[in-house]
Motif scaffolding. Structure first.
Motif, PDB file in Angstrom:
ATOM      1  N   GLN A  46       1.069  11.714 -10.440  1.00  0.00           N
ATOM      2  CA  GLN A  46       0.570  13.073 -10.283  1.00  0.00           C
ATOM      3  C   GLN A  46       1.654  14.093 -10.607  1.00  0.00           C
ATOM      4  OE1 GLN A  46      -0.814  13.070  -6.219  1.00  0.00           O
ATOM      5  NE2 GLN A  46      -2.568  11.759  -6.677  1.00  0.00           N
ATOM      6  N   GLN A  92       1.235   6.537  -7.129  1.00  0.00           N
ATOM      7  CA  GLN A  92       0.214   7.520  -7.498  1.00  0.00           C
ATOM      8  C   GLN A  92       0.758   8.940  -7.435  1.00  0.00           C
ATOM      9  OE1 GLN A  92      -2.630   5.925  -4.600  1.00  0.00           O
ATOM     10  NE2 GLN A  92      -4.005   5.366  -6.299  1.00  0.00           N
ATOM     11  N   LYS A  93       1.599   9.219  -6.451  1.00  0.00           N
ATOM     12  CA  LYS A  93       2.209  10.550  -6.356  1.00  0.00           C
ATOM     13  C   LYS A  93       3.168  10.789  -7.524  1.00  0.00           C
ATOM     14  CE  LYS A  93       1.881  11.027  -1.321  1.00  0.00           C
ATOM     15  NZ  LYS A  93       2.634  11.112  -0.037  1.00  0.00           N
ATOM     16  N   ILE A 126      -4.670   1.742 -11.657  1.00  0.00           N
ATOM     17  CA  ILE A 126      -3.956   3.011 -11.427  1.00  0.00           C
ATOM     18  C   ILE A 126      -3.301   3.494 -12.713  1.00  0.00           C
ATOM     19  CG2 ILE A 126      -1.979   4.053 -10.240  1.00  0.00           C
ATOM     20  CD1 ILE A 126      -2.632   2.175  -7.873  1.00  0.00           C
ATOM     21  N   SER A 155       0.817  -1.220   0.000  1.00  0.00           N
ATOM     22  CA  SER A 155       0.000   0.000   0.000  1.00  0.00           C
ATOM     23  C   SER A 155       0.850   1.270   0.000  1.00  0.00           C
ATOM     24  CB  SER A 155      -0.936  -0.009   1.214  1.00  0.00           C
ATOM     25  OG  SER A 155      -0.205  -0.082   2.427  1.00  0.00           O
ATOM     26  N   GLN A 156       1.956   1.275   0.734  1.00  0.00           N
ATOM     27  CA  GLN A 156       2.774   2.480   0.770  1.00  0.00           C
ATOM     28  C   GLN A 156       3.459   2.732  -0.576  1.00  0.00           C
ATOM     29  OE1 GLN A 156       5.157   3.159   4.375  1.00  0.00           O
ATOM     30  NE2 GLN A 156       4.100   1.429   5.314  1.00  0.00           N
ATOM     31  N   GLN A 157       3.931   1.668  -1.215  1.00  0.00           N
ATOM     32  CA  GLN A 157       4.538   1.835  -2.529  1.00  0.00           C
ATOM     33  C   GLN A 157       3.479   2.245  -3.561  1.00  0.00           C
ATOM     34  OE1 GLN A 157       7.353  -0.495  -5.807  1.00  0.00           O
ATOM     35  NE2 GLN A 157       6.657  -1.608  -4.012  1.00  0.00           N
ATOM     36  N   THR A 158       2.272   1.715  -3.423  1.00  0.00           N
ATOM     37  CA  THR A 158       1.186   2.087  -4.322  1.00  0.00           C
ATOM     38  C   THR A 158       0.869   3.572  -4.197  1.00  0.00           C
ATOM     39  OG1 THR A 158       0.252  -0.141  -4.214  1.00  0.00           O
ATOM     40  CG2 THR A 158      -1.219   1.628  -4.928  1.00  0.00           C
ATOM     41  N   ALA A 159       0.841   4.077  -2.972  1.00  0.00           N
ATOM     42  CA  ALA A 159       0.607   5.512  -2.765  1.00  0.00           C
ATOM     43  C   ALA A 159       1.734   6.335  -3.375  1.00  0.00           C
ATOM     44  CB  ALA A 159       0.468   5.813  -1.275  1.00  0.00           C
ATOM     45  N   TRP A 160       2.972   5.849  -3.236  1.00  0.00           N
ATOM     46  CA  TRP A 160       4.124   6.524  -3.847  1.00  0.00           C
ATOM     47  C   TRP A 160       3.982   6.554  -5.361  1.00  0.00           C
ATOM     48  CZ3 TRP A 160       7.767   4.318  -7.193  1.00  0.00           C
ATOM     49  CH2 TRP A 160       8.891   5.133  -7.494  1.00  0.00           C
TER      50      TRP A 160
END
Length: 308
Positions: free
Chosen positions: A199, A195-196, A236, A188-193
């Protein structure tokens, strides 16, 4: 718009070298040899060819080694590969694969860096993932660590290891053919990274190319070689206004290709299964409107036009 005749830049890719100082193995179910001891010479041939041309960088899409009978033999195999990478005259990036982690992840990363690998591992707070990005002439390249949540890339008893055990427990292979121990997931943390990173690319007006060892769509591989959470990552990368134009993987040695939602999904053929005496790699020429893939050995040549 008139198509450019000269590329903005070019780079080289190789996948699944899987060198090991052990006998070759015939895989009956697919009718192909895995030529482990020849893989070092094939990598040497790749590097020699790369050193003759102008490249922005080179990248290995994972499984640079196969793994051997003992820890000491596997370490020796890695050192043999690193010695070849030291002769590469271009910046080089490595993607982690499941076979890479027949050794401790931190040890492998350290030895690859000694061979000239670029790109820094993110802090341990990002699930201990070896993910990073870099930019070349308006293209952002995102390197994902697909070994993030796995039984082989995490310390036994660690939160990531326990997550891997739980995922396999709740996803029986009878219903989920890709629920294999040689696969894994992106946390989950790498997935959030990730997405950033996408962006940021949108804000900067950059197109994105993603590197990860594991295929994420069915046309890239058979159904037992997909990333555990392939659907999540696919969603994503193909979301509306996504800047991603290509996703490159290894893992499935026979290769595969698909274009979906204006993204090219490409599994590069595994060098370990290339014919005796044959190099197996590709040169990607990056243009403002397309990628021209120049295949060598088993790798097919093709053109990928940007549709966004």
């Amino acid at each position: 718009m008139t198509s450019a005749t000269e590329p903005l830049f070019s780079f080289a890719v190789v996948a699944d070298v899987q060198f090991a100082d052990k006998p070759s193995e015939f895989i009956e179910e697919i009718g192909r040899w895995r030529r482990y001891p020849e893989a070092k010479q094939k990598l040497e041939a790749c590097v020699a060819a790369w050193n003759k041309i102008k490249l922005a960088f080179t990248v290995s899409l994972g499984d640079i080694i196969d793994g051997n009978t003992t820890l000491e033999q596997t370490q020796s195999d890695l050192e043999s590969v690193v010695s070849v990478l030291r002769t590469n005259q271009h910046p080089h990036y490595d993607v982690l694969g499941n076979h890479c982690l027949r050794l401790d992840k931190a040890y492998v990363i350290d030895r690859l860096k000694s061979g000239g690998q670029q790109g820094d591992c993110l802090p341990a707070g990002i699930d201990g993932a070896h993910c990073y990005s870099f930019v070349v002439r308006g293209f952002r390249f995102v390197v994902l660590d697909g070994t993030d949540i796995s039984l082989y890339g995490c310390l036994p008893g660690s939160p990531s290891f326990e997550l891997a055990k739980e995922w396999l427990r709740t996803h029986p292979v009878t219903d989920h053919p890709h629920a294999q121990t040689w696969n894994s997931a992106i946390g989950s943390q790498q997935t959030a990274w990730l997405q950033k990173e996408l962006q940021t690319a949108c804000t900067m007006g950059q197109r994105v190319v993603v590197f990860c060892h594991y295929p994420i769509v069915a046309e890239m591989a058979d159904n037992v070689h997909l990333l555990w959470n392939h659907s999540e990552i696919y969603s994503i990368l193909t979301s509306p206004n996504s800047p991603v134009v290509a996703y490159l993987a290894g893992h499935y040695h026979r290769g595969g290709f698909a274009e979906q939602h204006k993204v090219a999904f490409w599994t590069v053929d595994g060098a370990v299964e290339s014919p005796e005496g044959s190099a197996c790699y590709a040169i990607l020429h990056m243009y403002p409107d397309r990628i021209e893939i120049q295949g060598h050995g088993m790798v097919n040549s093709r053109t990928v036009s940007f549709l966004k």
